[in-house]
Design a protein around this motif. Structure first.
Motif, PDB file in Angstrom:
ATOM      1  N   UNK A 306       0.831  -1.214   0.000  1.00 21.67           N
ATOM      2  CA  UNK A 306       0.000   0.000   0.000  1.00 21.67           C
ATOM      3  C   UNK A 306       0.862   1.260   0.000  1.00 21.67           C
ATOM      4  N   UNK A 307       2.030   1.170   0.594  1.00 18.91           N
ATOM      5  CA  UNK A 307       2.926   2.323   0.623  1.00 18.91           C
ATOM      6  C   UNK A 307       3.408   2.696  -0.772  1.00 18.91           C
ATOM      7  N   UNK A 308       3.424   1.712  -1.702  1.00 19.18           N
ATOM      8  CA  UNK A 308       3.842   1.977  -3.078  1.00 19.18           C
ATOM      9  C   UNK A 308       2.676   2.342  -3.978  1.00 19.18           C
ATOM     10  N   UNK A 309       1.447   2.096  -3.522  1.00 20.85           N
ATOM     11  CA  UNK A 309       0.267   2.287  -4.369  1.00 20.85           C
ATOM     12  C   UNK A 309       0.103   3.709  -4.899  1.00 20.85           C
ATOM     13  N   UNK A 310       0.441   4.772  -4.151  1.00 18.40           N
ATOM     14  CA  UNK A 310       0.262   6.121  -4.710  1.00 18.40           C
ATOM     15  C   UNK A 310       0.998   6.366  -6.012  1.00 18.40           C
ATOM     16  N   UNK A 311       2.001   5.563  -6.326  1.00 21.14           N
ATOM     17  CA  UNK A 311       2.730   5.731  -7.581  1.00 21.14           C
ATOM     18  C   UNK A 311       1.836   5.500  -8.799  1.00 21.14           C
ATOM     19  N   UNK A 312       0.775   4.722  -8.641  1.00 19.19           N
ATOM     20  CA  UNK A 312      -0.038   4.351  -9.796  1.00 19.19           C
ATOM     21  C   UNK A 312      -0.770   5.545 -10.394  1.00 19.19           C
ATOM     22  N   UNK A 313      -1.222   6.474  -9.565  1.00 22.17           N
ATOM     23  CA  UNK A 313      -2.062   7.569 -10.054  1.00 22.17           C
ATOM     24  C   UNK A 313      -1.344   8.446 -11.088  1.00 22.17           C
ATOM     25  N   UNK A 314      -0.190   9.044 -10.775  1.00 25.68           N
ATOM     26  CA  UNK A 314       0.464   9.849 -11.807  1.00 25.68           C
ATOM     27  C   UNK A 314       0.933   9.026 -13.002  1.00 25.68           C
ATOM     28  N   UNK A 315       1.306   7.777 -12.770  1.00 21.60           N
ATOM     29  CA  UNK A 315       1.821   6.951 -13.860  1.00 21.60           C
ATOM     30  C   UNK A 315       0.737   6.693 -14.909  1.00 21.60           C
ATOM     31  N   UNK A 316      -0.443   6.251 -14.460  1.00 18.51           N
ATOM     32  CA  UNK A 316      -1.526   5.934 -15.394  1.00 18.51           C
ATOM     33  C   UNK A 316      -2.095   7.203 -16.009  1.00 18.51           C
ATOM     34  N   UNK A 317      -2.283   8.234 -15.203  1.00 18.98           N
ATOM     35  CA  UNK A 317      -2.870   9.481 -15.700  1.00 18.98           C
ATOM     36  C   UNK A 317      -2.020  10.096 -16.798  1.00 18.98           C
ATOM     37  N   UNK A 318      -0.724  10.174 -16.580  1.00 16.42           N
ATOM     38  CA  UNK A 318       0.164  10.799 -17.561  1.00 16.42           C
ATOM     39  C   UNK A 318       0.337   9.907 -18.782  1.00 16.42           C
ATOM     40  N   UNK A 319       0.363   8.585 -18.594  1.00 14.85           N
ATOM     41  CA  UNK A 319       0.501   7.676 -19.735  1.00 14.85           C
ATOM     42  C   UNK A 319      -0.664   7.797 -20.705  1.00 14.85           C
ATOM     43  N   UNK A 320      -1.846   8.202 -20.214  1.00 17.09           N
ATOM     44  CA  UNK A 320      -3.024   8.301 -21.075  1.00 17.09           C
ATOM     45  C   UNK A 320      -2.884   9.407 -22.118  1.00 17.09           C
ATOM     46  N   UNK A 321      -2.222  10.519 -21.772  1.00 15.87           N
ATOM     47  CA  UNK A 321      -2.113  11.617 -22.741  1.00 15.87           C
ATOM     48  C   UNK A 321      -0.693  11.824 -23.267  1.00 15.87           C
ATOM     49  N   UNK A 322       0.294  11.135 -22.708  1.00 11.88           N
ATOM     50  CA  UNK A 322       1.685  11.341 -23.134  1.00 11.88           C
ATOM     51  C   UNK A 322       1.912  11.023 -24.611  1.00 11.88           C
ATOM     52  N   UNK A 323       1.315   9.947 -25.190  1.00  7.84           N
ATOM     53  CA  UNK A 323       1.525   9.721 -26.626  1.00  7.84           C
ATOM     54  C   UNK A 323       1.022  10.867 -27.493  1.00  7.84           C
ATOM     55  N   UNK A 324      -0.130  11.457 -27.137  1.00  8.70           N
ATOM     56  CA  UNK A 324      -0.632  12.596 -27.910  1.00  8.70           C
ATOM     57  C   UNK A 324       0.279  13.810 -27.756  1.00  8.70           C
ATOM     58  N   UNK A 325       0.854  13.964 -26.560  1.00  8.27           N
ATOM     59  CA  UNK A 325       1.797  15.057 -26.346  1.00  8.27           C
ATOM     60  C   UNK A 325       3.026  14.893 -27.238  1.00  8.27           C
ATOM     61  N   UNK A 326       3.537  13.668 -27.321  1.00  8.08           N
ATOM     62  CA  UNK A 326       4.721  13.442 -28.147  1.00  8.08           C
ATOM     63  C   UNK A 326       4.417  13.618 -29.629  1.00  8.08           C
ATOM     64  N   UNK A 327       3.166  13.363 -30.054  1.00  9.88           N
ATOM     65  CA  UNK A 327       2.787  13.616 -31.435  1.00  9.88           C
ATOM     66  C   UNK A 327       2.888  15.108 -31.767  1.00  9.88           C
ATOM     67  N   UNK A 328       2.599  15.949 -30.786  1.00 13.39           N
ATOM     68  CA  UNK A 328       2.611  17.400 -31.011  1.00 13.39           C
ATOM     69  C   UNK A 328       4.006  17.991 -30.924  1.00 13.39           C
ATOM     70  N   UNK A 329       4.787  17.565 -29.937  1.00 11.71           N
ATOM     71  CA  UNK A 329       6.082  18.220 -29.694  1.00 11.71           C
ATOM     72  C   UNK A 329       7.276  17.308 -29.954  1.00 11.71           C
ATOM     73  N   UNK A 330       7.012  16.052 -30.344  1.00 12.51           N
ATOM     74  CA  UNK A 330       8.094  15.118 -30.589  1.00 12.51           C
ATOM     75  C   UNK A 330       8.422  14.287 -29.363  1.00 12.51           C
ATOM     76  N   UNK A 331       9.232  13.262 -29.570  1.00 17.99           N
ATOM     77  CA  UNK A 331       9.583  12.331 -28.490  1.00 17.99           C
ATOM     78  C   UNK A 331      10.625  12.910 -27.547  1.00 17.99           C
ATOM     79  N   UNK A 332      11.474  13.808 -28.044  1.00 17.06           N
ATOM     80  CA  UNK A 332      12.657  14.238 -27.294  1.00 17.06           C
ATOM     81  C   UNK A 332      12.309  14.848 -25.933  1.00 17.06           C
TER      82      UNK A 332
END
Length: 521
Positions: A306-332
């Protein structure tokens, strides 16, 4: 597989995505599920710190060595067939420790489970990429990558719940049951194959597996034995020779297991490196942190999970829109920025001591999960985008191989540096101990704490000294992994592509090449 007129998703698509995410979650979760059980396994079986590393790394080593040929086999003979076969092998291997539970058998069982996992991982992603409409593909890949990213934490959480009420054997019962259920469910998804059915490349498969395996073995043995130890030198030589042979073979055969020319594409090449580096440092650190929570903080397995569980929220949330972000500004930018955040978090974790609080650990973990979410999904999307649809099984296998090679090396480096640091720091205490206690105390902190507990109040100084020795080894691991990540971030900032000014015509694949042979299940 039919797609509606607006390019949306059918119920079959959603079920396929759900099943693929569940299967990849099981495979990734299994890599980390034993972290919470390591102290109990050490106490019950007498496993040393090195054997504990192999119990974890035997799985990732087999998975890393075989995932590339497994992806090619799935393309040729059916991705659903590979998924089903892999889940069955995984379930059978996970049941083996229910009968044989010595350290040697645990390592063997984990290796066999890794063979099954090697068939599962590329098939989950390639089934998605071959079946989803292009306009929905990156979103599905982002969700898959996000789920894969949190799979380790879910594995730690699930095993923590089981260990709260039962012994470590229950973790293997859970993995066996999950493998059986998912293998049955996999019969309900459509089959998908590469219509070209290219010949299999056995020499590429053998040399590739040898190269990966030798690299991991060398990484495991270096911290304990030194760079000039015979086993390290032999493993390094085998890795170099096998890697050169693999490249030469792949450049010459008519149907290569992996067309190494793909790495000339900056998105494909840098994406592979990003995924490998992120899993290397992530799994290396997860193994250390879980043991820190249990052995230093005294958390029960469930509480440490449970002490590690808070890591899931930012990881999943950011992964949902990160590919679209990289499409706009590139992978770098997202990739390099994410790696910088991971490196900073690791160095911060390297500064915690025996008397640290949970908050001292939590904020670096949240920074680390933010970095993972920012760089992993865009890297996976870049790998898939660099290959034609018919070869997405191999592309998925490259992505998975990068993950597993990185995870295997990370666990090896993290665990071996920890073991070497612990052994070095605990050595002065050994001459003052009874002969029968020296071996367990030298092997692991979990065994040292048991010896101290049996000694009663007089054993408290030993317990304190052993905890300090463990933290000493953990500091070295965290700082080494953090520095490696920051160096990698600089390399990715130079290598990864930025924003593309115009669409590249070469990225479009002729319709005839994109067609998949799809057979309804």
């Amino acid at each position: 597989m039919d797609v509606n007129r607006r390019g949306g998703l059918t119920g079959v698509h959603r079920w396929l995505l759900t099943l693929s995410c569940l299967a990849v979650t099981l495979v990734i979760a299994s890599m980390a599920a034993l972290y919470t059980a390591l102290p109990e396994i050490a106490a019950d079986t007498g496993a040393s710190q090195v054997q504990l590393t192999w119990i974890v790394d035997g799985y990732t080593l087999a998975l890393a060595c075989l995932v590339l040929p497994a992806g090619a086999l799935g393309d040729r003979y059916g991705r659903r067939a590979a998924l089903i076969a892999g889940l069955i092998v995984f379930a059978l291997a996970s049941a083996l420790p229910l009968l044989l539970d010595s350290p040697t058998w645990l390592i063997t069982a984990r290796g066999l489970a890794g063979v099954g996992a090697a068939l599962v991982m590329p098939s989950t992603l390639s089934l998605i990429t071959a079946s989803f409409p292009p306009e929905r593909r990156n979103g599905a890949i982002g969700l898959w990558a996000g789920v894969a990213g949190v799979g380790a934490i879910l594995g730690i959480l699930g095993s923590g719940i089981l260990l709260e009420y039962w012994s470590w054997i229950s973790v293997f019962v859970g993995m066996t049951a999950a493998g059986v259920v998912l293998s049955i469910a996999a019969f309900t998804v459509p089959e998908s194959t590469d219509s070209a059915r290219p010949a299999f490349d056995p020499f590429g498969a053998v040399t590739g597996a040898l190269a990966v395996g030798a690299i991991v073995v060398a990484a495991i043995e270096v911290p304990a034995r030194g760079w000039l130890a015979p086993v390290v030198l032999v493993a390094a030589a085998v890795a170099v020779v096998s890697a050169i042979a693999f490249v030469m073979i792949e450049l010459r055969v008519a149907y290569p297991l992996l067309d190494v020319r793909l790495f000339a594409d900056r998105g494909f090449g840098s994406g592979t490196a990003i995924v490998a580096l992120q899993f290397l440092v992530g799994f290396g650190m997860f193994m250390l942190i879980v043991q820190y929570f249990q052995l230093i903080f005294g958390y029960r397995p469930l509480v440490s999970a449970l002490a590690m569980a808070p890591m899931m929220l930012p990881m999943v949330t950011i992964s949902a829109f990160a590919p679209r972000l990289s499409e706009r500004i590139g992978l770098r930018l997202p990739a390099a920025g994410g790696l910088v955040l991971i490196g900073i978090a690791l160095i911060a974790l390297g500064g915690v001591g025996v008397d640290a609080s949970y908050v001292d650990i939590l904020w670096p973990l949240l920074i680390m999960s933010t970095g993972i979410g920012l760089c992993t999904a865009p890297a996976t999307a870049a790998i898939i985008a660099g290959t034609p649809v018919a070869k997405h099984g191999v592309a998925a296998a490259v992505n998975d191989a990068a993950r597993e090679v990185g995870a295997a090396i990370g666990i090896a480096v993290g665990g071996s540096v920890l073991a070497a640091g612990y052994s070095d720091r605990i050595a002065p205490a050994l001459p003052r101990l009874p002969e029968e206690a020296r071996g367990p105390v030298e092997d692991s902190l979990a065994a040292a704490l048991q010896v101290a507990e049996r000694a009663g109040p007089t054993g408290q100084p030993l317990a304190d000294f052993a905890r300090e020795a463990f933290v000493y080894g953990m500091h070295h691991s965290a700082v080494a992994l953090g520095c490696l990540t920051l160096v990698g971030a600089v390399g990715i900032a130079i290598w990864a592509p930025g924003r593309r000014r115009t669409p590249e015509p070469a990225a479009a694949v002729p319709t005839s090449e994109r067609q998949e042979q799809t057979v309804a299940s």
